[in-house]
Design a protein around this motif. Structure first.
Motif, PDB file in Angstrom:
ATOM      1  N   ALA A 191       7.886   1.942   1.133  1.00 45.84           N
ATOM      2  CA  ALA A 191       8.562   3.229   1.071  1.00 45.84           C
ATOM      3  C   ALA A 191       9.510   3.287  -0.119  1.00 45.84           C
ATOM      4  O   ALA A 191      10.011   2.258  -0.574  1.00 45.84           O
ATOM      5  N   PRO A 192       9.787   4.504  -0.617  1.00 44.65           N
ATOM      6  CA  PRO A 192      10.870   4.659  -1.593  1.00 44.65           C
ATOM      7  C   PRO A 192      12.185   4.195  -0.970  1.00 44.65           C
ATOM      8  O   PRO A 192      12.342   4.251   0.256  1.00 44.65           O
ATOM      9  N   THR A 193      13.117   3.760  -1.788  1.00 47.00           N
ATOM     10  CA  THR A 193      14.362   3.182  -1.264  1.00 47.00           C
ATOM     11  C   THR A 193      15.150   4.163  -0.398  1.00 47.00           C
ATOM     12  O   THR A 193      15.838   3.749   0.532  1.00 47.00           O
ATOM     13  N   ASN A 194      15.042   5.465  -0.676  1.00 41.91           N
ATOM     14  CA  ASN A 194      15.788   6.442   0.118  1.00 41.91           C
ATOM     15  C   ASN A 194      15.011   6.912   1.350  1.00 41.91           C
ATOM     16  O   ASN A 194      15.434   7.839   2.040  1.00 41.91           O
ATOM     17  N   MET A 195      13.877   6.261   1.629  1.00 40.68           N
ATOM     18  CA  MET A 195      13.095   6.585   2.818  1.00 40.68           C
ATOM     19  C   MET A 195      12.881   5.358   3.702  1.00 40.68           C
ATOM     20  O   MET A 195      11.991   5.314   4.537  1.00 40.68           O
ATOM     21  N   VAL A 196      13.722   4.360   3.487  1.00 42.18           N
ATOM     22  CA  VAL A 196      13.688   3.131   4.287  1.00 42.18           C
ATOM     23  C   VAL A 196      14.458   3.354   5.590  1.00 42.18           C
ATOM     24  O   VAL A 196      15.481   4.046   5.611  1.00 42.18           O
ATOM     25  N   ALA A 197      13.952   2.780   6.679  1.00 41.94           N
ATOM     26  CA  ALA A 197      14.645   2.839   7.976  1.00 41.94           C
ATOM     27  C   ALA A 197      15.200   1.453   8.281  1.00 41.94           C
ATOM     28  O   ALA A 197      14.486   0.601   8.820  1.00 41.94           O
ATOM     29  N   PRO A 198      16.456   1.184   7.971  1.00 41.49           N
ATOM     30  CA  PRO A 198      17.014  -0.169   8.105  1.00 41.49           C
ATOM     31  C   PRO A 198      17.077  -0.672   9.537  1.00 41.49           C
ATOM     32  O   PRO A 198      17.109  -1.879   9.774  1.00 41.49           O
ATOM     33  N   GLU A 199      17.066   0.255  10.517  1.00 41.73           N
ATOM     34  CA  GLU A 199      17.151  -0.179  11.915  1.00 41.73           C
ATOM     35  C   GLU A 199      15.829  -0.744  12.439  1.00 41.73           C
ATOM     36  O   GLU A 199      15.798  -1.374  13.502  1.00 41.73           O
ATOM     37  N   LEU A 200      14.753  -0.527  11.706  1.00 41.75           N
ATOM     38  CA  LEU A 200      13.439  -1.026  12.132  1.00 41.75           C
ATOM     39  C   LEU A 200      13.205  -2.410  11.516  1.00 41.75           C
ATOM     40  O   LEU A 200      13.300  -2.579  10.298  1.00 41.75           O
ATOM     41  N   ASP A 201      12.869  -3.361  12.368  1.00 41.90           N
ATOM     42  CA  ASP A 201      12.725  -4.753  11.944  1.00 41.90           C
ATOM     43  C   ASP A 201      11.309  -5.019  11.448  1.00 41.90           C
ATOM     44  O   ASP A 201      10.442  -5.467  12.190  1.00 41.90           O
ATOM     45  N   ALA A 202      11.093  -4.693  10.163  1.00 41.86           N
ATOM     46  CA  ALA A 202       9.795  -4.956   9.545  1.00 41.86           C
ATOM     47  C   ALA A 202      10.013  -5.170   8.052  1.00 41.86           C
ATOM     48  O   ALA A 202      10.900  -4.555   7.459  1.00 41.86           O
ATOM     49  N   PRO A 203       9.218  -6.034   7.432  1.00 40.86           N
ATOM     50  CA  PRO A 203       9.389  -6.281   5.999  1.00 40.86           C
ATOM     51  C   PRO A 203       8.889  -5.113   5.154  1.00 40.86           C
ATOM     52  O   PRO A 203       7.949  -4.413   5.548  1.00 40.86           O
ATOM     53  N   TYR A 204       9.529  -4.895   4.022  1.00 38.55           N
ATOM     54  CA  TYR A 204       9.093  -3.880   3.059  1.00 38.55           C
ATOM     55  C   TYR A 204       8.384  -4.563   1.901  1.00 38.55           C
ATOM     56  O   TYR A 204       8.858  -5.578   1.391  1.00 38.55           O
ATOM     57  N   ILE A 205       7.257  -3.998   1.517  1.00 37.58           N
ATOM     58  CA  ILE A 205       6.426  -4.583   0.470  1.00 37.58           C
ATOM     59  C   ILE A 205       6.111  -3.524  -0.584  1.00 37.58           C
ATOM     60  O   ILE A 205       6.341  -2.332  -0.373  1.00 37.58           O
ATOM     61  N   SER A 206       5.562  -3.964  -1.708  1.00 38.17           N
ATOM     62  CA  SER A 206       5.183  -3.044  -2.779  1.00 38.17           C
ATOM     63  C   SER A 206       3.872  -2.343  -2.430  1.00 38.17           C
ATOM     64  O   SER A 206       3.129  -2.778  -1.538  1.00 38.17           O
ATOM     65  N   ILE A 207       3.575  -1.283  -3.141  1.00 39.26           N
ATOM     66  CA  ILE A 207       2.314  -0.569  -2.905  1.00 39.26           C
ATOM     67  C   ILE A 207       1.118  -1.479  -3.208  1.00 39.26           C
ATOM     68  O   ILE A 207       0.105  -1.432  -2.505  1.00 39.26           O
ATOM     69  N   ASP A 208       1.236  -2.332  -4.219  1.00 35.93           N
ATOM     70  CA  ASP A 208       0.129  -3.249  -4.524  1.00 35.93           C
ATOM     71  C   ASP A 208      -0.101  -4.244  -3.394  1.00 35.93           C
ATOM     72  O   ASP A 208      -1.248  -4.597  -3.080  1.00 35.93           O
ATOM     73  N   GLU A 209       0.983  -4.719  -2.767  1.00 36.59           N
ATOM     74  CA  GLU A 209       0.841  -5.607  -1.614  1.00 36.59           C
ATOM     75  C   GLU A 209       0.232  -4.857  -0.432  1.00 36.59           C
ATOM     76  O   GLU A 209      -0.589  -5.399   0.310  1.00 36.59           O
ATOM     77  N   ALA A 210       0.637  -3.603  -0.249  1.00 28.81           N
ATOM     78  CA  ALA A 210       0.131  -2.807   0.871  1.00 28.81           C
ATOM     79  C   ALA A 210      -1.387  -2.634   0.792  1.00 28.81           C
ATOM     80  O   ALA A 210      -2.066  -2.578   1.821  1.00 28.81           O
ATOM     81  N   LEU A 211      -1.912  -2.575  -0.412  1.00 30.52           N
ATOM     82  CA  LEU A 211      -3.354  -2.371  -0.594  1.00 30.52           C
ATOM     83  C   LEU A 211      -4.167  -3.582  -0.153  1.00 30.52           C
ATOM     84  O   LEU A 211      -5.389  -3.496  -0.024  1.00 30.52           O
ATOM     85  N   LYS A 212      -3.501  -4.722   0.094  1.00 29.80           N
ATOM     86  CA  LYS A 212      -4.204  -5.929   0.549  1.00 29.80           C
ATOM     87  C   LYS A 212      -4.361  -5.975   2.065  1.00 29.80           C
ATOM     88  O   LYS A 212      -5.004  -6.878   2.598  1.00 29.80           O
ATOM     89  N   ALA A 213      -3.782  -5.009   2.773  1.00 35.05           N
ATOM     90  CA  ALA A 213      -3.804  -5.007   4.233  1.00 35.05           C
ATOM     91  C   ALA A 213      -5.188  -4.655   4.778  1.00 35.05           C
ATOM     92  O   ALA A 213      -6.040  -4.105   4.074  1.00 35.05           O
ATOM     93  N   ASP A 214      -5.400  -4.985   6.055  1.00 29.93           N
ATOM     94  CA  ASP A 214      -6.641  -4.591   6.734  1.00 29.93           C
ATOM     95  C   ASP A 214      -6.643  -3.092   7.014  1.00 29.93           C
ATOM     96  O   ASP A 214      -7.685  -2.449   7.000  1.00 29.93           O
ATOM     97  N   VAL A 215      -5.459  -2.570   7.307  1.00 31.03           N
ATOM     98  CA  VAL A 215      -5.294  -1.138   7.581  1.00 31.03           C
ATOM     99  C   VAL A 215      -4.216  -0.605   6.653  1.00 31.03           C
ATOM    100  O   VAL A 215      -3.077  -1.098   6.665  1.00 31.03           O
TER     101      VAL A 215
END
Length: 299
Positions: A189-213
């Protein structure tokens, strides 16, 4: 389990459900999908009210088709054509429909926290069709159902959710449910669209493209005016699933989107019905999933 005055029959969110309960809904959805008959008499003589205090097209139509396939009588309520415009409270509106004899209420509203309060005071089971930036449980359930149909099992899947996480009820419901079923969830996500209360790692768009979904979230273009995104073109350039980026996706991976899609913003037009896209199958899967959820409301 989701505890309300009607026991576990309401579906307010997936944060409170355990893995077995989620899987039981998915299994029941598979049962309904296998039935070739379009209309059943499972809920003959029962009344379902679709109470939408926020605009919706796909979700409301999907619920209505599910209700009619189960044989229920359907009442559609729109806040735009109701006394809510005149100041009548959401509680009074729901309470009025309850007093008229509805058996289940499907409800979408903007204020967070109101749905849980309603469930404590209303005697009929309520199903959350989206409440503010909190949860959208049936959307996540149909997403899970789509993933399970594709991969056979959700455990071990790598799911990347891309877009406005801060305002996304879809991201929240998916995170809660996917984690319980053993998937790995990452956000992009863009930095101003991050939800800090949700416990999940943030990755780059290039990393996201390696996902199964790769799950693309809808960009709310009205946020231009609030300065959260400078332009649709810039968002596409930085976070959109473009044809060029799609070439990096593995052959086994799938593209998902809760819809409605802003074509050529979060996802290029050519990719919406790409062979690896499951956007329209997601919508199709919504009907049996919502049939299972509605049936569950009747115990």
């Amino acid at each position: 389990m989701t505890m309300t005055t009607t026991g576990t029959r309401s579906l307010l969110g997936l944060k409170q459900l355990d893995a077995d309960e989620i899987l039981s809904i998915l299994d029941r959805a598979a049962y309904w999908e296998q039935h070739v008959e379009k209309v059943h008499d499972k809920l003959k003589g029962k009344f379902a009210a679709n109470m939408f205090f926020e605009n919706s097209t796909r979700t409301r139509f999907s619920f209505e088709v599910a209700e009619k396939r189960l044989g229920a009588e359907v009442i559609n309520f729109s806040a735009a054509a109701s006394s809510v415009q005149k100041g009548e409270s959401i509680y009074d509106t729901v309470r009025t429909l309850e007093s008229m004899g509805i058996d289940v209420g499907i409800i979408r509203l903007k204020p967070i926290g109101v749905l849980a309060e309603l469930a404590e005071r209303i005697k009929v089971p309520l199903i959350n069709a989206g409440d503010g930036n909190n949860e959208h449980p049936t959307q996540a359930l149909l997403d899970l159902y789509t993933m399970r149909k594709q991969f056979g099992d959700i455990r071990g899947l790598n799911v990347a959710i891309v877009g406005d996480i801060l305002h996304s009820r879809v991201a929240r419901s998916n995170l809660y449910a996917l984690r319980k079923l053993g998937a790995k969830v990452s956000f992009c996500a863009p930095t101003n669209m991050v939800a800090p209360e949700l416990d999940a790692p943030y990755i780059s768009i290039d990393e996201a493209l390696k996902a199964d979904v790769i799950m693309m979230l809808r960009v709310q273009l009205e946020r231009h005016e609030k300065g959260m995104i400078t332009s649709a073109e810039q968002y596409r350039e930085q976070y959109g699933l473009t044809v060029e980026r799609a070439r990096q996706i593995a052959s086994h991976s799938i593209i998902m989107h809760p819809a409605p899609v802003n074509r050529n913003v979060e996802i290029d037009d050519e990719l919406v019905e790409h062979p690896q896209s499951r956007i329209f199958p997601q919508m199709e899967n919504g009907v049996p999933v919502r049939m299972a959820v509605i049936e569950r409301a009747f115990g």
